[in-house]
Each structure stands twice: as C-alpha cells, then as structure tokens.
Motif scaffolding. Sequence first.
Motif, PDB file in Angstrom:
ATOM      1  N   LYS A 116       0.810  -1.258  -0.075  1.00 51.33           N
ATOM      2  CA  LYS A 116       0.196  -0.094  -0.205  1.00 51.33           C
ATOM      3  C   LYS A 116       0.845   1.196   0.230  1.00 51.33           C
ATOM      4  CE  LYS A 116      -3.971  -2.060   2.399  1.00 51.33           C
ATOM      5  NZ  LYS A 116      -4.859  -1.781   3.369  1.00 51.33           N
ATOM      6  N   TYR A 117       2.059   0.950   0.290  1.00 53.62           N
ATOM      7  CA  TYR A 117       3.067   2.298   0.424  1.00 53.62           C
ATOM      8  C   TYR A 117       4.416   1.795   0.208  1.00 53.62           C
ATOM      9  CZ  TYR A 117       3.414   0.825   5.392  1.00 53.62           C
ATOM     10  OH  TYR A 117       3.749   0.077   6.396  1.00 53.62           O
ATOM     11  N   SER A 155       6.346   6.337   2.288  1.00 58.47           N
ATOM     12  CA  SER A 155       6.447   7.414   1.115  1.00 58.47           C
ATOM     13  C   SER A 155       5.009   8.154   1.251  1.00 58.47           C
ATOM     14  CB  SER A 155       6.545   6.827  -0.265  1.00 58.47           C
ATOM     15  OG  SER A 155       5.627   5.958  -0.262  1.00 58.47           O
ATOM     16  N   ASP A 156       4.070   7.494   1.957  1.00 60.74           N
ATOM     17  CA  ASP A 156       2.655   8.127   1.812  1.00 60.74           C
ATOM     18  C   ASP A 156       2.585   9.170   3.033  1.00 60.74           C
ATOM     19  OD1 ASP A 156       2.886   6.303   3.960  1.00 60.74           O
ATOM     20  OD2 ASP A 156       0.944   5.177   4.009  1.00 60.74           O
ATOM     21  N   LYS A 157       3.705   9.755   3.596  1.00 61.65           N
ATOM     22  CA  LYS A 157       3.593  10.573   4.513  1.00 61.65           C
ATOM     23  C   LYS A 157       3.060  10.292   6.044  1.00 61.65           C
ATOM     24  CE  LYS A 157       3.151  14.509   1.040  1.00 61.65           C
ATOM     25  NZ  LYS A 157       2.383  15.637   0.650  1.00 61.65           N
ATOM     26  N   THR A 166      -1.724   4.381  12.222  1.00 58.02           N
ATOM     27  CA  THR A 166      -0.866   5.206  11.389  1.00 58.02           C
ATOM     28  C   THR A 166      -0.627   6.469  11.811  1.00 58.02           C
ATOM     29  OG1 THR A 166      -2.794   5.970  10.097  1.00 58.02           O
ATOM     30  CG2 THR A 166      -1.736   4.020   9.032  1.00 58.02           C
ATOM     31  N   ASP A 187      -0.168   9.897  10.802  1.00 56.06           N
ATOM     32  CA  ASP A 187      -0.214  10.346   9.470  1.00 56.06           C
ATOM     33  C   ASP A 187      -0.111  11.789   9.455  1.00 56.06           C
ATOM     34  OD1 ASP A 187      -2.633  10.867  10.661  1.00 56.06           O
ATOM     35  OD2 ASP A 187      -3.915   9.651   9.116  1.00 56.06           O
ATOM     36  N   PRO A 225       7.127  12.628   2.951  1.00 59.73           N
ATOM     37  CA  PRO A 225       7.440  11.215   3.234  1.00 59.73           C
ATOM     38  C   PRO A 225       8.285  11.165   4.383  1.00 59.73           C
ATOM     39  CG  PRO A 225       7.648  11.603   0.707  1.00 59.73           C
ATOM     40  CD  PRO A 225       7.479  12.898   1.444  1.00 59.73           C
TER      41      PRO A 225
END
Length: 324
Positions: A163-164, A183-185, A203, A205, A210
């Motif tokens: 997913k990331y 990489s999805d921050k 998560t 987030d 990233p």
Amino acid sequence: QVGCVMAGAQPVSLSLSGDINYFDFNAGKVSNIIQAHTSMPLNIARDWSSDASEVYVGTHDGDVFGYTADGTGVRFEGAKPGTNDGIVVNKGKLYSAGHDDTLRSADVSDGKFAFNSSTASIGATPLGLDSPPSDPGLAVTCTEEGVMLYRDGRLCDHKQIKKYQPTCVAISREGTEVCVGGSDKAGHIFKVSGDKLEATDITLDKLQGPAAAVAYGEGVIAIGDTVKEITLWDQSSRECKIRNKWVFHASRINALSFSPDATHLASAGQDGQIVIWDVAKPLRKTKMPNCHLGGASSVCWLNDTTIMTAGGDGCLRKWEPKMP
C-alpha cells in the motif's frame, strides 16, 4: 602501497585502503598501523549498555570501523563493498546492513573487530536498521518491498508491504512494536509478538512529506520527514504531541536519536545542521548550524550531554552542546 616517505628516521607508507603503516627496520616488520575511514561516514552507533568508549561507524564504501575514545580506528574484518545502510549495537552485539543486501553481525564484547562468517540475506537494499536495548538478539530492517525481523542474525519474519513504499524503520525500546516510515507521509505500526510481526491499522499520518527518519524514545515516537519537520507521538495513545513546532531545519531530516535518558532528541539535517530538542519543553531547542558541509548524515549520543555526528564533509565530530 601508493606512497612512502621517511619521517625523520621512521619509514612510513600509505596503503590504497588509506592505512598508514609504520615500519621497524630492526624487526623487519610493520610496527604500527593507523586506520580510519576514507569515504563519507553514514551511520554511527554506541553501546549504551556498556562502559566501553568505542563508537562504531559505517561508511559509504561499506567499511565499518570501531573508534576508541582517543580517536584510534580499527577496520572490521569481513565487511564487503557496498554502502552501509545501518549499524546498531546493544550489549556487545553489533549488526550492520548494506548495499550488498546482507545483514552481518559481530560480537564486540571481547574487543574484537570482526564480523561473524554467517550472514543473512535481506533480499533488497535496506533502508535502515534498528535493535531494541531490551533484546539485543532482535533486529529489524526494511526495504522498498517490506519489513523484516531477525533473531540472532537469522530471518524470522517478513511482511510484504504494497500500500505504500517503506522509507525508514525503528523498533521500540521494549522490543514490542516497530514503526515503518512510508512514502505516503505516515508512520505505520507493526506489533512484535515473540519473533513474529503483526500488521496493524495504526498510522501516524499527516506528515508534511514522506517519512525520512524515525526513532523511539521513552513512550514516544519521533518522525522526521523529507521537508523539514519533526513530529512527536505518544506511543500509547498515538496522539500527536508536537506538530508545527519542530520545523527549524531547512530541508530533509536524515537522522534522529534520543538521549539515553530520553529527555532530549537530536536531529541531523541535510542542511548540515544539528538541533537538540527538549522533549518535555518543546519550545526549547539548541541549534547547531554548519556542523557538516554537504549535510549531516547521522547523530549518536555518547552520554546524556555529548553527541557525535557524521556528514558529507567526511568528518566525525564530537560535540558538548549547550543543552536547551
């Protein structure tokens, strides 16, 4: 040998490896060898559980060195060419991961500087390496494809991630969970049960960019991103305790390290700056600009008030900063 001179009555030669050799004519042999890194130092580690003064350094060309308090360096035997991507040492057990996609281990409790002959495949380029102080036999690393858990240098679990794209990794001081930066921050939590990894829906987030570096303190998680911000999260509640405050770097956060007493966090930035942050009083900080030309690559605490840093100028530097 690439050079030889007479220093007074002392013959000295320079090896292609960078070693400086002192010769004893009377004995007909080399009497002393001075070793040090000849490429950019990327990662620094210190064994907090020991009173020993050695600091361990992984370099861009794959060499690993142990440095004593007086600055004397010793190159590890058994290292292979390829950029060092992580080094960690706990209770005399050292792990190193590099661009040859291999995890190596060494027992440094006896003062020897040599890797064990047995190695473990990582399968791809590692993006970091960590080991918990509470369980030195455990180590974790990640690649662009997943996260791996090792026990005594052997792979015991591997979780693929689709997913990331993982970018960095750290394990809690208790060895009970792993945070994989993405990489999805965001940071993503995996539980550690025995020698198994268990993915969760937790998560951390809404990072500015990233994730670039992650570190566990005492009950907290710090994440640095590729923009310039560091966020601090409560390990139990997952609440973000500090956001939009630790933003005094000018670019990417390359490394994070909590002090042994967990009261301060040190960050190393691509801007060449080192910053010391006060965990309890987040508005207090000590900025150390221009520490390394070409960027600061790593930071490590030698004790609660002294740090060592590495950077693009090829130097290791020891600091006793004014604490915030």
